[in-house]
Design a protein around this motif. Structure first.
Motif, PDB file in Angstrom:
ATOM      1  N   MET A 296       3.890   4.402  16.811  1.00 42.07           N
ATOM      2  CA  MET A 296       4.750   4.837  17.912  1.00 42.07           C
ATOM      3  C   MET A 296       3.980   4.994  19.216  1.00 42.07           C
ATOM      4  O   MET A 296       2.759   5.243  19.204  1.00 42.07           O
ATOM      5  CB  MET A 296       5.389   6.171  17.547  1.00 42.07           C
ATOM      6  CG  MET A 296       6.181   6.067  16.263  1.00 42.07           C
ATOM      7  SD  MET A 296       7.279   7.429  15.964  1.00 42.07           S
ATOM      8  CE  MET A 296       6.184   8.731  15.677  1.00 42.07           C
TER       9      MET A 296
ATOM     10  N   THR B 147      -3.269   7.136  22.121  1.00 39.64           N
ATOM     11  CA  THR B 147      -1.934   7.071  21.495  1.00 39.64           C
ATOM     12  C   THR B 147      -2.065   6.846  19.992  1.00 39.64           C
ATOM     13  O   THR B 147      -1.263   7.321  19.201  1.00 39.64           O
ATOM     14  CB  THR B 147      -1.100   5.922  22.123  1.00 39.64           C
ATOM     15  OG1 THR B 147      -1.105   6.084  23.535  1.00 39.64           O
ATOM     16  CG2 THR B 147       0.329   5.908  21.623  1.00 39.64           C
TER      17      THR B 147
ATOM     18  N   ASN C 251       0.931  10.291   1.359  1.00 37.16           N
ATOM     19  CA  ASN C 251       1.956  11.070   2.038  1.00 37.16           C
ATOM     20  C   ASN C 251       3.368  10.602   1.702  1.00 37.16           C
ATOM     21  O   ASN C 251       4.328  11.349   1.880  1.00 37.16           O
ATOM     22  CB  ASN C 251       1.752  10.990   3.555  1.00 37.16           C
ATOM     23  CG  ASN C 251       0.712  11.984   4.013  1.00 37.16           C
ATOM     24  OD1 ASN C 251       0.768  13.148   3.628  1.00 37.16           O
ATOM     25  ND2 ASN C 251      -0.246  11.532   4.799  1.00 37.16           N
TER      26      ASN C 251
ATOM     27  N   LYS D 213      -5.076   1.978   9.625  1.00 37.56           N
ATOM     28  CA  LYS D 213      -3.839   1.278   9.268  1.00 37.56           C
ATOM     29  C   LYS D 213      -3.572   0.104  10.212  1.00 37.56           C
ATOM     30  O   LYS D 213      -3.355  -1.013   9.773  1.00 37.56           O
ATOM     31  CB  LYS D 213      -2.688   2.288   9.352  1.00 37.56           C
ATOM     32  CG  LYS D 213      -1.653   2.119   8.271  1.00 37.56           C
ATOM     33  CD  LYS D 213      -0.579   3.186   8.363  1.00 37.56           C
ATOM     34  CE  LYS D 213      -0.986   4.531   7.843  1.00 37.56           C
ATOM     35  NZ  LYS D 213      -1.445   4.517   6.457  1.00 37.56           N
TER      36      LYS D 213
ATOM     37  N   GLY E 131      -5.268   8.819  10.919  1.00 41.72           N
ATOM     38  CA  GLY E 131      -4.945   7.888   9.837  1.00 41.72           C
ATOM     39  C   GLY E 131      -4.309   6.593  10.299  1.00 41.72           C
ATOM     40  O   GLY E 131      -4.277   5.603   9.551  1.00 41.72           O
ATOM     41  N   MET E 132      -3.758   6.583  11.536  1.00 48.66           N
ATOM     42  CA  MET E 132      -3.143   5.345  12.031  1.00 48.66           C
ATOM     43  C   MET E 132      -4.199   4.323  12.468  1.00 48.66           C
ATOM     44  O   MET E 132      -3.911   3.125  12.555  1.00 48.66           O
ATOM     45  CB  MET E 132      -2.190   5.681  13.189  1.00 48.66           C
ATOM     46  CG  MET E 132      -1.267   4.576  13.626  1.00 48.66           C
ATOM     47  SD  MET E 132      -0.304   3.772  12.338  1.00 48.66           S
ATOM     48  CE  MET E 132       0.940   4.980  11.932  1.00 48.66           C
TER      49      MET E 132
ATOM     50  N   GLY F 204       6.664   4.272  11.877  1.00 49.53           N
ATOM     51  CA  GLY F 204       5.894   3.087  12.266  1.00 49.53           C
ATOM     52  C   GLY F 204       4.854   3.518  13.279  1.00 49.53           C
ATOM     53  O   GLY F 204       4.636   4.729  13.468  1.00 49.53           O
TER      54      GLY F 204
ATOM     55  N   LYS G 274       0.862  -1.183   0.000  1.00 49.92           N
ATOM     56  CA  LYS G 274       0.000   0.000   0.000  1.00 49.92           C
ATOM     57  C   LYS G 274       0.899   1.234   0.000  1.00 49.92           C
ATOM     58  O   LYS G 274       1.740   1.416   0.891  1.00 49.92           O
ATOM     59  CB  LYS G 274      -0.923  -0.003   1.220  1.00 49.92           C
ATOM     60  CG  LYS G 274      -1.964   1.105   1.167  1.00 49.92           C
ATOM     61  CD  LYS G 274      -1.487   2.340   1.861  1.00 49.92           C
ATOM     62  CE  LYS G 274      -2.401   3.522   1.698  1.00 49.92           C
ATOM     63  NZ  LYS G 274      -2.243   4.480   2.775  1.00 49.92           N
TER      64      LYS G 274
ATOM     65  N   THR H 262       4.054   4.466   4.706  1.00 48.07           N
ATOM     66  CA  THR H 262       3.454   5.711   5.162  1.00 48.07           C
ATOM     67  C   THR H 262       4.511   6.793   5.357  1.00 48.07           C
ATOM     68  O   THR H 262       5.633   6.668   4.848  1.00 48.07           O
ATOM     69  CB  THR H 262       2.598   5.444   6.425  1.00 48.07           C
ATOM     70  OG1 THR H 262       1.945   6.643   6.787  1.00 48.07           O
ATOM     71  CG2 THR H 262       3.426   4.915   7.586  1.00 48.07           C
ATOM     72  N   ASN H 263       4.153   7.852   6.082  1.00 45.32           N
ATOM     73  CA  ASN H 263       5.070   8.990   6.222  1.00 45.32           C
ATOM     74  C   ASN H 263       5.588   9.104   7.643  1.00 45.32           C
ATOM     75  O   ASN H 263       5.885  10.177   8.123  1.00 45.32           O
ATOM     76  CB  ASN H 263       4.341  10.290   5.844  1.00 45.32           C
ATOM     77  CG  ASN H 263       3.213  10.597   6.810  1.00 45.32           C
ATOM     78  OD1 ASN H 263       2.711   9.698   7.490  1.00 45.32           O
ATOM     79  ND2 ASN H 263       2.813  11.850   6.892  1.00 45.32           N
TER      80      ASN H 263
ATOM     81  N   TYR I 292      -4.441   7.474  16.757  1.00 47.73           N
ATOM     82  CA  TYR I 292      -5.577   8.294  16.329  1.00 47.73           C
ATOM     83  C   TYR I 292      -5.491   8.531  14.827  1.00 47.73           C
ATOM     84  O   TYR I 292      -4.511   8.142  14.169  1.00 47.73           O
ATOM     85  CB  TYR I 292      -5.587   9.637  17.090  1.00 47.73           C
ATOM     86  CG  TYR I 292      -4.301  10.398  16.891  1.00 47.73           C
ATOM     87  CD1 TYR I 292      -3.213  10.187  17.739  1.00 47.73           C
ATOM     88  CD2 TYR I 292      -4.138  11.259  15.814  1.00 47.73           C
ATOM     89  CE1 TYR I 292      -2.008  10.848  17.522  1.00 47.73           C
ATOM     90  CE2 TYR I 292      -2.938  11.923  15.593  1.00 47.73           C
ATOM     91  CZ  TYR I 292      -1.883  11.699  16.457  1.00 47.73           C
ATOM     92  OH  TYR I 292      -0.682  12.332  16.223  1.00 47.73           O
TER      93      TYR I 292
HETATM   94  N1  LIG Z   1       0.540   6.118  17.483  1.00 49.40           N
HETATM   95  C1  LIG Z   1       0.840   6.649  16.289  1.00 49.40           C
HETATM   96  N2  LIG Z   1       2.031   6.385  15.712  1.00 49.40           N
HETATM   97  C2  LIG Z   1       2.364   6.920  14.523  1.00 49.40           C
HETATM   98  N3  LIG Z   1       1.553   7.736  13.800  1.00 49.40           N
HETATM   99  C3  LIG Z   1       0.341   8.045  14.310  1.00 49.40           C
HETATM  100  C4  LIG Z   1      -0.082   7.500  15.568  1.00 49.40           C
HETATM  101  N4  LIG Z   1      -1.341   7.937  15.819  1.00 49.40           N
HETATM  102  C5  LIG Z   1      -1.683   8.714  14.785  1.00 49.40           C
HETATM  103  N5  LIG Z   1      -0.694   8.798  13.876  1.00 49.40           N
HETATM  104  C6  LIG Z   1      -0.780   9.605  12.640  1.00 49.40           C
HETATM  105  O1  LIG Z   1      -1.074   8.748  11.534  1.00 49.40           O
HETATM  106  C7  LIG Z   1      -0.424   9.272  10.377  1.00 49.40           C
HETATM  107  C8  LIG Z   1      -0.350   8.195   9.303  1.00 49.40           C
HETATM  108  O2  LIG Z   1      -1.634   8.041   8.710  1.00 49.40           O
HETATM  109  P1  LIG Z   1      -1.993   8.761   7.313  1.00 49.40           P
HETATM  110  O3  LIG Z   1      -1.626  10.206   7.389  1.00 49.40           O
HETATM  111  O4  LIG Z   1      -3.381   8.402   6.969  1.00 49.40           O
HETATM  112  O5  LIG Z   1      -0.935   8.086   6.339  1.00 49.40           O
HETATM  113  P2  LIG Z   1      -1.055   7.531   4.856  1.00 49.40           P
HETATM  114  O6  LIG Z   1      -1.388   8.692   3.976  1.00 49.40           O
HETATM  115  O7  LIG Z   1       0.309   6.969   4.606  1.00 49.40           O
HETATM  116  O8  LIG Z   1      -2.123   6.457   4.867  1.00 49.40           O
HETATM  117  C9  LIG Z   1       0.907   9.731  10.920  1.00 49.40           C
HETATM  118  O9  LIG Z   1       1.536  10.667  10.079  1.00 49.40           O
HETATM  119  C10 LIG Z   1       0.527  10.324  12.281  1.00 49.40           C
HETATM  120  O10 LIG Z   1       0.200  11.690  12.150  1.00 49.40           O
END
Ligand SMILES: Nc1ncnc2c1ncn2[C@@H]1O[C@H](COP(=O)(O)OP(=O)(O)O)[C@@H](O)[C@H]1O
Ligand SMILES: CC(=O)N[C@@H](CCC(=O)OP(=O)(O)O)C(=O)O
Length: 301
Positions: A224, A247, A37, A255, A251-252, A222, A33, A218-219, A249
């Protein structure tokens, strides 16, 4: 030894060291995928395309699912259409759906297909409408706060969830040595379009194909914890706890959920990796130095 000879010897060593990894994955399907970003520069996009072509050249079968959230956001902004997100999902009215379909199925899909083909691959771009590749239905989102006696249903418009994947089509393409590049647009029972989060589509495609690996580029380094340490090897319970304490929220959320579900659904392992690192895919597949968040029933090989 001359510098040139030394460089050549290094290249030969690197290739030789990749052999056991290549043998492990030959003939296997890997679903990758590619998040919007992680497409932030031409250099990264070119590197991604070359990695995919190299995988195919050594006998591994990549299937690409792409996102394009930031690219959709750009066009919506130019059209002065506001958009907002609930639990990492874009609230999608009819007008927004048109834009999503144009950007994902048109601009972003063809850009990736073109790049892969320019580097020697044979990519075919698809949306979920082609041969009904992604059958979908409306996603129901609920929300409950401690004060509420029962959850409320939130209408986020034309956002879908996957009901089925046309694996016959994908298997046919993979057998023909094509590289499918899939835009996350689903089709409903009455031919209506659905905007689906690309991570969720990738997870379902990986499950349906019984893929060896699901790689979510992703951007960020991992998943975190609150101190910024990359977490790996998490169970469903640990993920639930991290969601509950805030912790995880945005887009994560989709995923990590789809990474877990894919493994529970039979995929060998799911990985959340930093697509901003050059050759992130090759590092993960062909070396022991892969980093990021691994969800697996097995230990990192
Ligand atoms: N616990 C976490 N660890 C890492 N990222 C997180 C976490 N919680 C929320 N995020 C957010 O999720 C984002 C990744 O999701 P998203 O922006 O939708 O990426 P993509 O476009 O690659 O699908 C990160 O950049 C970060 O802002
Ligand atoms: C329902 C929903 O949110 N769909 C996403 C589809 C694109 C996507 O998932 O793109 P990234 O992987 O780049 O975030 C959206 O409209 O942004």
């Amino acid at each position: 030894m001359t510098l040139e000879r030394e460089a050549a010897a290094n290249t030969a060593k690197v290739l030789s060291e990749a052999l056991p990894y290549i043998r492990r994955y030959v003939g296997k399907t890997l679903v990758i995928k590619y998040g919007g970003n992680a497409m932030e520069s031409e250099e990264l996009k070119t590197g991604f395309a070359r990695d995919i072509v190299l995988m195919k050249a050594v006998g591994i079968n990549p299937v690409v699912v792409h996102g394009g959230g930031p690219q959709i956001g750009d066009l919506l902004k130019r059209l002065s259409i506001e958009s907002h997100f609930i639990d990492g999902m874009r609230v999608t009215d009819a007008q927004t759906m048109d834009v999503v379909e144009m950007v994902l199925g048109g601009q972003v899909n063809k850009d990736i297909v073109n790049l892969i083909n320019r580097h020697g691959g044979s990519a075919i771009g698809l949306t979920g409408k082609d041969a009904e590749l992604i059958r979908a239905k409306k996603l129901t989102v609920t929300r409950q706060t401690p004060e509420m006696t029962q959850p409320e249903i939130i209408d986020i418009g034309h956002v879908g969830e996957v009901v089925g994947i046309n694996t016959d089509l994908l298997n046919l393409l993979v057998k023909g040595d094509f590289i499918p590049v899939i835009a996350p647009i689903g089709v409903g029972a009455n031919g209506e379009s659905y905007n689906i989060n690309a991570d969720l589509v990738a997870g379902k495609v990986a499950e349906a194909l019984k893929a060896e690996k699901l790689m979510l580029l992703t951007n960020i380094a991992g998943l975190m914890d609150k101190t910024g340490k990359v977490l790996t090897g998490l169970s469903t319970q640990q993920v639930d706890d991290l969601i509950a304490d805030g912790t995880i929220y945005g887009g994560m959320l989709p995923k990590i959920r789809c990474a877990l579900e894919a493994v529970q659904g039979g995929v060998g392992s799911s990985l959340i990796i930093d697509g901003r690192v050059p050759n992130a895919i090759l590092l993960e597949i062909f070396t022991d130095t892969g980093v990021g968040t691994l969800i697996s029933n097995r230990k990192r090989p």
